[in-house]
Enzyme design. Structure first.
Site, mmCIF file in Angstrom:
data_model
loop_
_atom_site.group_PDB
_atom_site.id
_atom_site.type_symbol
_atom_site.label_atom_id
_atom_site.label_comp_id
_atom_site.label_asym_id
_atom_site.label_seq_id
_atom_site.Cartn_x
_atom_site.Cartn_y
_atom_site.Cartn_z
ATOM 1 N N ARG A 47 0.851 -1.193 0.000
ATOM 2 C CA ARG A 47 0.000 0.000 0.000
ATOM 3 C C ARG A 47 0.885 1.241 0.000
ATOM 4 O O ARG A 47 1.705 1.410 0.901
ATOM 5 C CB ARG A 47 -0.914 -0.010 1.225
ATOM 6 C CG ARG A 47 -1.722 1.265 1.374
ATOM 7 C CD ARG A 47 -2.766 1.202 2.494
ATOM 8 N NE ARG A 47 -3.472 2.466 2.553
ATOM 9 C CZ ARG A 47 -3.425 3.319 3.582
ATOM 10 N NH1 ARG A 47 -2.765 3.015 4.690
ATOM 11 N NH2 ARG A 47 -4.053 4.464 3.518
ATOM 12 N N HIS B 289 -3.089 10.914 0.837
ATOM 13 C CA HIS B 289 -2.573 10.694 2.191
ATOM 14 C C HIS B 289 -1.958 12.022 2.666
ATOM 15 O O HIS B 289 -0.778 12.099 2.976
ATOM 16 C CB HIS B 289 -1.567 9.542 2.208
ATOM 17 C CG HIS B 289 -1.344 8.935 3.568
ATOM 18 N ND1 HIS B 289 -1.449 7.577 3.825
ATOM 19 C CD2 HIS B 289 -1.008 9.489 4.754
ATOM 20 C CE1 HIS B 289 -1.185 7.332 5.093
ATOM 21 N NE2 HIS B 289 -0.901 8.483 5.680
ATOM 22 N N GLU C 263 -7.644 8.338 6.239
ATOM 23 C CA GLU C 263 -7.958 8.988 7.515
ATOM 24 C C GLU C 263 -8.436 10.439 7.372
ATOM 25 O O GLU C 263 -7.784 11.375 7.853
ATOM 26 C CB GLU C 263 -6.736 8.950 8.439
ATOM 27 C CG GLU C 263 -6.264 7.542 8.758
ATOM 28 C CD GLU C 263 -5.203 7.515 9.859
ATOM 29 O OE1 GLU C 263 -4.687 8.591 10.230
ATOM 30 O OE2 GLU C 263 -4.892 6.426 10.364
ATOM 31 N N ASN D 292 -7.591 1.528 9.748
ATOM 32 C CA ASN D 292 -6.300 1.762 10.388
ATOM 33 C C ASN D 292 -6.521 1.673 11.892
ATOM 34 O O ASN D 292 -7.304 2.442 12.451
ATOM 35 C CB ASN D 292 -5.742 3.151 10.059
ATOM 36 C CG ASN D 292 -5.271 3.252 8.620
ATOM 37 O OD1 ASN D 292 -5.300 2.269 7.875
ATOM 38 N ND2 ASN D 292 -4.826 4.435 8.227
ATOM 39 N N TYR E 50 -4.628 1.396 15.687
ATOM 40 C CA TYR E 50 -3.417 1.460 16.515
ATOM 41 C C TYR E 50 -3.692 1.198 17.982
ATOM 42 O O TYR E 50 -2.940 0.505 18.648
ATOM 43 C CB TYR E 50 -2.731 2.823 16.349
ATOM 44 C CG TYR E 50 -2.094 2.970 14.983
ATOM 45 C CD1 TYR E 50 -0.806 2.528 14.761
ATOM 46 C CD2 TYR E 50 -2.812 3.507 13.920
ATOM 47 C CE1 TYR E 50 -0.222 2.624 13.503
ATOM 48 C CE2 TYR E 50 -2.241 3.605 12.653
ATOM 49 C CZ TYR E 50 -0.939 3.155 12.459
ATOM 50 O OH TYR E 50 -0.378 3.238 11.218
ATOM 51 N N GLU F 219 -3.659 -0.282 7.970
ATOM 52 C CA GLU F 219 -2.514 0.080 8.815
ATOM 53 C C GLU F 219 -2.700 -0.520 10.193
ATOM 54 O O GLU F 219 -3.798 -0.503 10.744
ATOM 55 C CB GLU F 219 -2.375 1.604 9.001
ATOM 56 C CG GLU F 219 -1.942 2.363 7.784
ATOM 57 C CD GLU F 219 -1.818 3.871 8.046
ATOM 58 O OE1 GLU F 219 -1.564 4.279 9.201
ATOM 59 O OE2 GLU F 219 -1.977 4.626 7.075
HETATM 60 C C1 GBH Z 1 -1.661 6.976 10.803
HETATM 61 O O1 GBH Z 1 -2.243 7.954 11.569
HETATM 62 C C2 GBH Z 1 -1.255 7.583 9.518
HETATM 63 O O2 GBH Z 1 -2.093 7.162 8.458
HETATM 64 C C3 GBH Z 1 0.183 7.342 9.155
HETATM 65 O O3 GBH Z 1 0.555 8.211 8.139
HETATM 66 C C4 GBH Z 1 1.026 7.486 10.393
HETATM 67 O O4 GBH Z 1 2.400 7.443 10.118
HETATM 68 C C5 GBH Z 1 0.654 6.356 11.318
HETATM 69 O O5 GBH Z 1 -0.709 6.341 11.571
HETATM 70 C C6 GBH Z 1 1.381 6.382 12.647
HETATM 71 O O6 GBH Z 1 1.045 7.497 13.401
HETATM 72 O O7 GBH Z 1 -5.276 11.956 20.338
HETATM 73 O O8 GBH Z 1 -6.847 13.182 19.025
HETATM 74 O O9 GBH Z 1 -4.770 12.495 18.024
HETATM 75 C C7 GBH Z 1 -2.708 7.563 12.842
HETATM 76 C C8 GBH Z 1 -3.381 8.750 13.467
HETATM 77 C C9 GBH Z 1 -3.171 8.836 15.803
HETATM 78 C C10 GBH Z 1 -5.277 9.181 14.725
HETATM 79 C C11 GBH Z 1 -3.867 8.730 17.113
HETATM 80 C C12 GBH Z 1 -5.931 9.144 16.050
HETATM 81 C C13 GBH Z 1 -5.661 9.539 18.388
HETATM 82 C C14 GBH Z 1 -6.611 10.667 18.516
HETATM 83 N N1 GBH Z 1 -4.030 8.445 14.713
HETATM 84 N N2 GBH Z 1 -5.013 9.559 17.086
HETATM 85 S S1 GBH Z 1 -5.838 12.185 19.013
#
Ligand code: GBH
Length: 445
Positions: free
Chosen positions: A77, A121, A166, A292, A294, A350
């Site tokens: 991707r 992106h 996202e 995605n 995490y 992701e």
């Molecule tokens: C992804 O974003 C991206 O698509 C990627 O480019 C990036 O490198 C990867 O993850 C790693 O970060 O506390 O309000 O921010 C993830 C973005 C991060 C969105 C955590 C939600 C929590 C809410 N996410 N975030 S806040």
């Protein structure tokens, strides 16, 4: 040894994004993006770092594809930098920019790696930002034209297409919290951007159905996370419900149900008045949902918080981002989207973790990343067993890269990128993930 077998044809891949890996920002006619502008603005990124060079993937893509092939990946991707194709956002096509992605797709196909192409992106052409960026509905029209150009150029060779990555992050972190480009702190603006991103998505899907590739599939990737209340108290439950509507459902509901979720008046009134035709366009059926994932979010009722919602700081096993390692959240999320939104197919587009990797005698030992991936894959496997049409998994990321506002200080890669030389070194996790892909199974224990 016991193992968890995945369905035949399951896609095993890694993911990257143009601005995070390519570098070569002034090469072959590429125009400026909002991330060039933002990262070059003092105080916006860790130590003022930028994507000017990044991983130099623009030149080293043949080597990177070789690494993927040796890992036994059958999918990859990546995203296309809009300002490489249209330096001014619209107008004449920059053939040299298109040629780069043609070469990349050729290299992938030569190694039997299926390309999964993300159209957006986050690197909007700066020229369009000057015209209002995503606050301007026309940006969505230009996006559909840009999408159309790529369907024509690569449609017969790219089986999987993703409109937006996202959109919640692009809208909210970029326009309300100012942590991402273009760096605004204006909540009503962010809500207009939400709607315009959704329209852009809908128009791009419409163009795909109309005269796009016939055998390929199109979807959207959302950042989703289960929102859990800190306690069983009713007020905490209500806070969790509101946070869920503002994060997950803000995009899921319009795309899969054609309507925004119920929102507090101030949020709702910031959304542009949408006509039924617009909502219908936004909910043009997609072929798959990209997830995605995490971590989870834990929230509580907090009168001081935005809309009375307080974020409970993460506890337990934390990654370098400060995010809790919570594999069960992936299972819960996949079950939930399957039951409530019924996407035809789902991909984990992701999932991954940053750890404080160190290189010693040419080796990077990262047992915590192996455990992270193993546990998340085990929950993904259980979700398939429970009926979720999960078709593939993309680890974020193929290699350490420009982690947006955090610059190069966070390493998510399976490949360690040596500062300065940019040499790629396989972490232990890369070897482990290669075994998984080759066996189409996750070894247990
Ligand atoms: C992804 O974003 C991206 O698509 C990627 O480019 C990036 O490198 C990867 O993850 C790693 O970060 O506390 O309000 O921010 C993830 C973005 C991060 C969105 C955590 C939600 C929590 C809410 N996410 N975030 S806040």
């Amino acid at each position: 040894m016991a193992e968890l077998r995945f369905p035949d044809g399951f896609l095993w891949g890694t993911a990257t994004a143009s601005y995070q890996v390519e570098g070569a920002v002034r090469e072959d006619g590429r125009g400026e993006s909002i991330w060039d502008r933002f990262s070059h603005t003092p105080g916006k990124t860790f130590e003022g770092q930028t994507g000017d060079v990044a991983c130099d993937h623009y030149h080293r893509y043949p080597e990177d594809v070789e690494h993927m092939a040796r890992m036994g990946m059958n999918a990859y991707r990546f995203s296309v930098a809009w300002p490489r194709i249209f330096p001014e956002g619209k107008g004449p096509v920059n053939q040299k920019g298109l040629d780069f992605y043609r070469r990349l797709v050729d290299a992938l196909q030569g190694r039997h790696i299926q390309p999964c192409l993300t159209l957006y992106h986050w690197d909007l052409p700066q020229a369009l930002q000057e015209k209002g960026g995503w606050d301007n509905r026309d940006t969505g029209r230009y996006f559909a034209e840009y999408a159309h150009t790529l369907y024509q150029a690569l449609g017969d060779r790219v089986p999987l297409w993703i409109t937006l990555n996202e959109p919640w992050v692009a809208a909210i972190l970029g326009h309300a919290f100012g942590q991402h480009a273009p760096g605004f702190g204006d909540f009503p603006l962010a809500m207009r951007v939400v709607h315009h991103l959704l329209l852009a998505h809908g128009w791009a899907v419409e163009a795909f159905r109309h005269d796009g590739p016939r055998r390929a599939q199109i979807g959207i990737t959302l950042n989703l996370s289960p929102v859990e209340p800190a306690t069983g108290k009713e007020a905490d439950g209500q806070a969790a419900d509101l946070a869920d509507r503002f994060t997950n459902r803000l995009f899921l509901d319009p795309i899969f149900r054609g309507a925004y979720p119920e929102l507090p008046d101030l949020m709702r009134s910031a959304l542009p008045q949408a006509t039924p035709e617009e909502m219908e366009r936004i909910s043009t059926p997609v072929d798959f949902l990209g997830v995605n994932y995490y971590t989870r979010q834990v929230v509580e009722a907090d009168p001081q918080g935005l809309y009375g919602v307080g974020m409970v700081p993460a506890r337990g096993d934390l990654t370098e981002m400060g995010w809790e390692v919570y594999p069960q959240g992936l299972y819960d999320l996949l079950i939930r989207v399957h039951r409530e939104y019924h996407p035809q197919a789902v991909y984990v587009t992701e999932n991954g973790a940053a750890f404080a990797d160190e290189i010693q005698d040419g080796e990077v030992d990262d047992p915590r990343r192996i455990a992270y991936v193993r546990e998340h894959l085990s929950r993904a496997h259980a979700a398939i067993g429970a009926g979720v049409p999960l078709k593939g998994y993309f680890y974020w990321s193929l290699m350490d890269n420009f982690e947006w506002a955090f610059g190069y200080s966070k390493r998510f890669g399976l490949l360690y990128v040596v500062p300065g030389s940019l040499e790629r070194v396989w972490k232990r996790s890369a070897r482990w993930y290669a075994q998984v892909a080759q066996a189409n199974a996750v070894p247990l224990g």
